[in-house]
Design a protein around this motif. Sequence first.
Motif, PDB file in Angstrom:
ATOM      1  N   LEU A 156     -11.218 -29.211 -47.521  1.00  0.00           N
ATOM      2  CA  LEU A 156     -11.708 -28.315 -46.471  1.00  0.00           C
ATOM      3  C   LEU A 156     -10.890 -27.042 -46.563  1.00  0.00           C
ATOM      4  N   SER A 158     -10.245 -22.802 -45.802  1.00  0.00           N
ATOM      5  CA  SER A 158     -10.448 -21.540 -45.085  1.00  0.00           C
ATOM      6  C   SER A 158      -9.378 -20.588 -45.578  1.00  0.00           C
ATOM      7  N   LEU A 273      -8.763 -33.084 -40.910  1.00  0.00           N
ATOM      8  CA  LEU A 273      -9.849 -32.296 -40.328  1.00  0.00           C
ATOM      9  C   LEU A 273      -9.538 -31.728 -38.953  1.00  0.00           C
ATOM     10  N   LYS A 277     -10.280 -27.750 -38.327  1.00  0.00           N
ATOM     11  CA  LYS A 277     -11.348 -27.436 -37.378  1.00  0.00           C
ATOM     12  C   LYS A 277     -10.810 -26.765 -36.124  1.00  0.00           C
ATOM     13  N   GLY A 284     -14.786 -22.777 -41.752  1.00  0.00           N
ATOM     14  CA  GLY A 284     -14.327 -23.750 -42.731  1.00  0.00           C
ATOM     15  C   GLY A 284     -15.410 -24.089 -43.746  1.00  0.00           C
ATOM     16  N   ASN A 286     -16.424 -26.876 -46.945  1.00  0.00           N
ATOM     17  CA  ASN A 286     -16.181 -28.123 -47.658  1.00  0.00           C
ATOM     18  C   ASN A 286     -16.356 -27.844 -49.155  1.00  0.00           C
ATOM     19  N   THR A 296     -19.908 -26.247 -52.907  1.00  0.00           N
ATOM     20  CA  THR A 296     -19.388 -25.974 -51.573  1.00  0.00           C
ATOM     21  C   THR A 296     -20.444 -26.332 -50.538  1.00  0.00           C
ATOM     22  N   SER A 297     -20.006 -26.420 -49.297  1.00  0.00           N
ATOM     23  CA  SER A 297     -20.915 -26.801 -48.216  1.00  0.00           C
ATOM     24  C   SER A 297     -20.341 -26.334 -46.891  1.00  0.00           C
ATOM     25  N   ASP A 299     -18.871 -26.748 -43.250  1.00  0.00           N
ATOM     26  CA  ASP A 299     -18.028 -27.815 -42.698  1.00  0.00           C
ATOM     27  C   ASP A 299     -18.576 -28.272 -41.343  1.00  0.00           C
ATOM     28  N   HIS A 300     -19.864 -28.652 -41.320  1.00  0.00           N
ATOM     29  CA  HIS A 300     -20.452 -29.191 -40.084  1.00  0.00           C
ATOM     30  C   HIS A 300     -21.674 -30.002 -40.464  1.00  0.00           C
ATOM     31  N   SER A 316     -20.390 -20.811 -41.201  1.00  0.00           N
ATOM     32  CA  SER A 316     -19.811 -21.710 -42.190  1.00  0.00           C
ATOM     33  C   SER A 316     -20.616 -21.709 -43.481  1.00  0.00           C
ATOM     34  N   ALA A 320     -19.390 -20.657 -47.136  1.00  0.00           N
ATOM     35  CA  ALA A 320     -19.581 -21.531 -48.293  1.00  0.00           C
ATOM     36  C   ALA A 320     -20.247 -20.780 -49.445  1.00  0.00           C
TER      37      ALA A 320
END
Length: 335
Positions: A156, A158, A273, A277, A284, A286, A296-297, A299-300, A316, A320
């Motif tokens: 994760l 940022s 996390l 978060k 953030g 992923n 990437t993705s 973070d939710h 987010s 990403a």
Amino acid sequence: MALALTQGDPAGIGPEIALKSWASRVEAGLPPFFLLSDPDFLRQAARRLDLDVPVRAVAPEEAAAIFGEALPVVPLARQVSAEPGRPDPGTAAATLESIEVAVELTRVGRAEAVVTCPIAKHVLYDAGFRHPGHTEFLAALAAEPGAEAPLPVMMLWSEELAVVPVTIHIPLRDVPGALTEDLIVRTARIVARDLRERFGLDRPRLALAGLNPHAGEAGAMGTEDRDVVAPAIARLQAEGIDASGPWPADTMFHARARRGYDAALAMYHDQALIPIKTIAFDEGVNVTLGLPFIRTSPDHGTAFDIAAKGIARPDSLIAALRLAGRLAASSRVST
């Protein structure tokens, strides 16, 4: 070339944040991307949300050229039909197709990276999906024929903090048994390698949290830190990896402590996390390390409760997409 964005669960907020991300492409400084979905479904979603987003069906190679004037959508073989906020196993096949095609396009050089919108695992399970989750499915798709799937590592990320949970989606009571010296070492090696090769850090600094309060207090509060975590750190240091710890997790994440490392390795899910978060809830990202392609993705999750209400924030997903573009550019330079 463009990034490949998967549709995620079409009953969730994926369609909305994808449309909003394209609408913010200029001010957000986004690299070109295309969405793997059903163009007609996206047009309906844009009308429902009253978003002025033109949608155009394209081949992957056409996406970058038309990105400035329309949202490029590479059509799936399956039609997509979903009621916002109503998860339906009938949509699972299209959701999985979107992921499979994105990976294949990236692996053969027709896309620069994979960015995934959120899925709902329980919807896929109801349709017969047999992987523990999104990341494990991507690892299986990454495996060469007849070879073992690579170990995927979830980071994760940022601008303020990057964290890696060594154990992920398992009950807390199972963590001590699952946490092994070898798992910590394998995970840290992948983190160090990808931070060097994809993030451009010459000598990544890894800080490893202890499992127990106060990192075990020399065995007084549990022996795992002394008997498992510390030996893993010693092995990493012997290999030339800048690893330190085990550190008490309650003092690792304030601003001054964060300046001392590039990534923190936590021993279980919430240990990693909760801080990120708290620090970067909307920004953030992923990042899956250890794969032969960039992924990437946001973070939710799917946020079914607010789907198609016009209030989902794309922050987010924008982060990403931005990070995937940055990593892809770094890979182009290194090769």
